[in-house]
Each structure stands twice: as structure tokens, then as C-alpha cells.
Design an enzyme around this catalytic site. Sequence first.
Site, PDB file in Angstrom:
ATOM      1  N   ARG A  58       0.852  -1.194   0.000  1.00 43.65           N
ATOM      2  CA  ARG A  58       0.000   0.000   0.000  1.00 43.65           C
ATOM      3  C   ARG A  58       0.883   1.238   0.000  1.00 43.65           C
ATOM      4  O   ARG A  58       1.872   1.315   0.742  1.00 43.65           O
ATOM      5  CB  ARG A  58      -0.906   0.022   1.238  1.00 43.65           C
ATOM      6  CG  ARG A  58      -2.110  -0.893   1.151  1.00 43.65           C
ATOM      7  CD  ARG A  58      -3.116  -0.444   0.073  1.00 43.65           C
ATOM      8  NE  ARG A  58      -4.282  -1.291  -0.009  1.00 43.65           N
ATOM      9  CZ  ARG A  58      -4.430  -2.343  -0.828  1.00 43.65           C
ATOM     10  NH1 ARG A  58      -3.459  -2.682  -1.662  1.00 43.65           N
ATOM     11  NH2 ARG A  58      -5.552  -3.044  -0.840  1.00 43.65           N
TER      12      ARG A  58
ATOM     13  N   HIS B  59      -0.599   0.158  -9.983  1.00 40.52           N
ATOM     14  CA  HIS B  59      -1.320  -0.804  -9.115  1.00 40.52           C
ATOM     15  C   HIS B  59      -1.813  -2.025  -9.912  1.00 40.52           C
ATOM     16  O   HIS B  59      -3.015  -2.261 -10.029  1.00 40.52           O
ATOM     17  CB  HIS B  59      -2.493  -0.105  -8.403  1.00 40.52           C
ATOM     18  CG  HIS B  59      -2.860  -0.796  -7.111  1.00 40.52           C
ATOM     19  ND1 HIS B  59      -3.315  -0.134  -6.005  1.00 40.52           N
ATOM     20  CD2 HIS B  59      -2.827  -2.110  -6.743  1.00 40.52           C
ATOM     21  CE1 HIS B  59      -3.558  -0.994  -5.026  1.00 40.52           C
ATOM     22  NE2 HIS B  59      -3.260  -2.212  -5.457  1.00 40.52           N
TER      23      HIS B  59
ATOM     24  N   GLU C 299      -3.032   7.582  -4.416  1.00 39.63           N
ATOM     25  CA  GLU C 299      -3.496   7.060  -5.702  1.00 39.63           C
ATOM     26  C   GLU C 299      -4.801   7.702  -6.142  1.00 39.63           C
ATOM     27  O   GLU C 299      -5.668   7.910  -5.287  1.00 39.63           O
ATOM     28  CB  GLU C 299      -3.724   5.540  -5.577  1.00 39.63           C
ATOM     29  CG  GLU C 299      -2.481   4.744  -5.867  1.00 39.63           C
ATOM     30  CD  GLU C 299      -2.689   3.255  -5.723  1.00 39.63           C
ATOM     31  OE1 GLU C 299      -1.853   2.632  -5.064  1.00 39.63           O
ATOM     32  OE2 GLU C 299      -3.684   2.714  -6.247  1.00 39.63           O
TER      33      GLU C 299
HETATM   34  C1  DGY Z   1      -5.648  -5.986  -2.948  1.00 39.13           C
HETATM   35  O1  DGY Z   1      -6.491  -6.820  -3.291  1.00 39.13           O
HETATM   36  O2  DGY Z   1      -5.613  -5.523  -1.818  1.00 39.13           O
HETATM   37  C2  DGY Z   1      -4.657  -5.560  -3.973  1.00 39.13           C
HETATM   38  O3  DGY Z   1      -4.036  -4.385  -3.670  1.00 39.13           O
HETATM   39  C3  DGY Z   1      -5.270  -5.527  -5.370  1.00 39.13           C
HETATM   40  O4  DGY Z   1      -4.216  -5.658  -6.259  1.00 39.13           O
END
Ligand code: DGY
Length: 314
Positions: A232, A279, A261
Amino acid sequence: MKAGVSRKLPLDCLKILQPHFESVEIYEKGRPLDEMELAQAIKDKDVFICQLTEPINERVLSHANRLKHLATFSTGVDHLDLKALKTRGVKVSHTPGVLTEATANLAWALILNCGRRVNEAREFLKQGKFNGFFPSLFLGLSFERSTLGIVGMGKIGQAVAKRAQCFGMRVVYFSRRHFPVDGATQVGFEELLKESDVVSLHCPLTPQTRHLFNQENLSKMKPTAILINTARGPIIDETALVEHLKKNPDFQAGLDVFEKEPQVAQGLLDLPNALSVPHIGSASRWAREEMARICIEEAMRFARGENLQYEYPL
Ligand code: DGY
């Protein structure tokens, strides 16, 4: 029961869900829904499928009078106000497990790319600067003589560690719990920062991990280190990272996620020592279809009054 889906999924959810619900609405706008749109969409729904780009907070939930099941098309749940959902008695499901290999592969794509400076070398060639083989052109990491530090040794961290064995890397990890992973040694955070040639982040975003990689901790890393983030964005203080990359041209970053983001910190994309992608960690065809299948099946289970199989404990 009424169902809503905030974005088109990689499976035909309208066709699959329609026989199970009084109505199904899909709100595809070619971008994530904003807060107002989300509030409107969720308003009269019993079941709602959302994305990680959509913060389901108190303000949104204050419109969700009928909501009983929220299925997020993600493993991470940091975009959800879990406390507010619990208070309102809303069940939450997510999509763990199916994106482990895809995300580990993207982490390795970034590690290999940064380690062997593929992106920089490609730019160099495109700019017509190649005037023949040169012994010290784009020297990179000798993987078999290097240490990989993994922050967060859950399923994805372990899958990343497993791949490191093929490259003969020493693996250390920092995690609250001990995991008996072949060839990986648990170490303290400071030791990991000091010893790792590559640091790959696989921990969830929590108040404890927000800005874990700030100016102070970045400066404890090797000046030639590579920092990989497929977890993240806010785990890294992005402004501090841009400064650090500018001051330390041999330091590199491989980023799949960003602090705000879809915005990217000013200057980041222009830096030769940062490789950024939008992402796409879980973006293998199979993984994304499985994520859709889980969301859809959980919605149908809920409609049939069955227990959820991927319920997130609140
Ligand atoms: C999630 O599912 O948390 C991921 O970041 C998606 O790629």
C-alpha cells in the site's frame, strides 16, 4: 434483495447475479466512484460490491440504510471503516489467497528490473546513446551475493521469499509473528534496513505501518538499496522518498502503489532511479477473474442466506 456493483468486473456479474436478486445495478463510469456517487449507489442496496479505490466511511455509510453485505474486490481492507461497518451489522467479505502468486511475481518483476537496471538501460538505448559494449555500463545487483529483506511475512511475503531461493539470495524478514519459512531468518527492523540490498514491502496498511519508510528509516538503508512496494502506498512517505532518490542516485525504488493514488508525488515519474507501474500487482487474468468470482459468489451466498466463505472478521 437489491445488489449494486461499483465497477465492471472481469466476469459478467450482471448475468450471474440477476437471477438471485430483485435488481442488480452496475455503476461503470470509467473511473472510481467519488464519495457522492458512492453514497447514491449504495443507498438502496442490500449487497454492494466495491473497489479498493472507494473509501467506505461513515459519510457513505450514513446513506446505506439497507446495506447488509459489503464485498470488496480486494484482499486489503484499509479503505473500509471496519468499526462503522461492525456497528451497523454489515458483513464484509474480501478476496484473500487468489492474488498471492500474481503479486509476488510483480514484486519480482520490479526487483529484477531495478536490480539489473532494465528500464534505465532501455531509455539509454532509445535515446541513441549506445555506442558499443562498455565494461562498466549499467552495473547492477549480483543477486546471489545479496540480501533480500521482506517486511510482512504473510502469504505474499512468503511467496516472494520462495522465489528468492532460485536467485541464491539470503532472505531476512521483519514480522510480528515467526514464520518457519525455508531459508528465511527473522530479524529486527533496524537490522533489516541495515543489511538488505533489496527491501520488499508486504505488510498491511495500519496506523503502525503508515509512513514506516520515512526520511529517518530511508536513511538507515544502504545507499545502493532497492525499495519495492506492491503493498500500500502510504507505507512510504512518498515526498521523503522523492527527496531520498534525488540525493542518492544509486538508491532505487520499484513502486506499484502510491500514497495518494491515482496521484503520484511530484517529480517521481521523472527520476531515472524510480520504476513505477499503476497498481497492477494482482493483474494476472486468472487472479482478477478469481477475485470477481469470489465477490459474486459471496453475494449469492448472502442472498441465499448461507454463511460467507471469505468473511473478514470484524
Ligand atoms: C488488494 O487486493 O488488496 C490488492 O491491492 C489488489 O491488487
